[in-house]
Design a protein around this motif. Structure first.
Motif, PDB file in Angstrom:
ATOM      1  N   SER A  50      49.915  51.457  49.881  1.00  0.00           N
ATOM      2  CA  SER A  50      49.878  49.861  50.797  1.00  0.00           C
ATOM      3  C   SER A  50      49.197  50.673  51.875  1.00  0.00           C
ATOM      4  O   SER A  50      47.818  50.125  52.193  1.00  0.00           O
ATOM      5  CB  SER A  50      50.681  49.806  51.547  1.00  0.00           C
ATOM      6  OG  SER A  50      50.240  48.874  52.621  1.00  0.00           O
ATOM      7  N   SER A  55      46.224  47.584  52.665  1.00  0.00           N
ATOM      8  CA  SER A  55      46.931  46.351  52.603  1.00  0.00           C
ATOM      9  C   SER A  55      47.189  45.739  53.985  1.00  0.00           C
ATOM     10  O   SER A  55      47.534  46.213  55.230  1.00  0.00           O
ATOM     11  CB  SER A  55      48.361  46.485  52.186  1.00  0.00           C
ATOM     12  OG  SER A  55      48.787  46.987  50.554  1.00  0.00           O
ATOM     13  N   ILE A  58      53.054  43.244  52.894  1.00  0.00           N
ATOM     14  CA  ILE A  58      54.047  44.019  51.722  1.00  0.00           C
ATOM     15  C   ILE A  58      54.674  42.864  51.990  1.00  0.00           C
ATOM     16  O   ILE A  58      56.024  42.544  52.769  1.00  0.00           O
ATOM     17  CB  ILE A  58      54.196  45.906  52.683  1.00  0.00           C
ATOM     18  CG1 ILE A  58      53.293  46.333  52.319  1.00  0.00           C
ATOM     19  CG2 ILE A  58      55.583  45.867  51.246  1.00  0.00           C
ATOM     20  CD1 ILE A  58      53.888  47.684  52.963  1.00  0.00           C
TER      21      ILE A  58
END
Length: 97
Positions: A50, A55, A58
């Motif tokens: 991630s 990101s 998640i």
């Protein structure tokens, strides 16, 4: 690493890619999908990847185990939610399979 472990690792990596391709075909609905398999603890691997991808969110499923099993085994979703730099959406598994 021991040769037996390497053989098992190679086989499991190949098998995981085959399984992920089957899941993509069945549930991907033609949406481009990125997946990978990493030899690491599940929570640490998810968090590391991630961070590497930058990101924004998640999304992770959970069985919602409690009691002694949760105490002994811990929760990947809980660990990811605590350690992640971005928000984590935990989706409970309510499906009867």
């Amino acid at each position: 690493m021991a040769p037996v472990f390497l053989e098992t690792y190679d086989n499991s990596e190949e098998n995981s890619h085959i399984l992920l391709q089957e899941i993509e075909k069945k549930y991907g609905l033609g949406i481009p999908t990125t997946y990978l398999s990493v030899v690491d603890s599940a929570a640490h691997g998810i968090i590391e990847q991630s961070d590497a991808w930058g990101s924004n969110l998640i999304v992770i499923g959970t069985y919602g185990r409690t009691g002694l099993y949760h105490f002994l085994m811990g929760s990947v979703a809980e660990h990811v939610a605590r350690k992640s730099a971005c928000p984590v959406l935990i989706v409970p598994n309510k499906a009867d399979i």
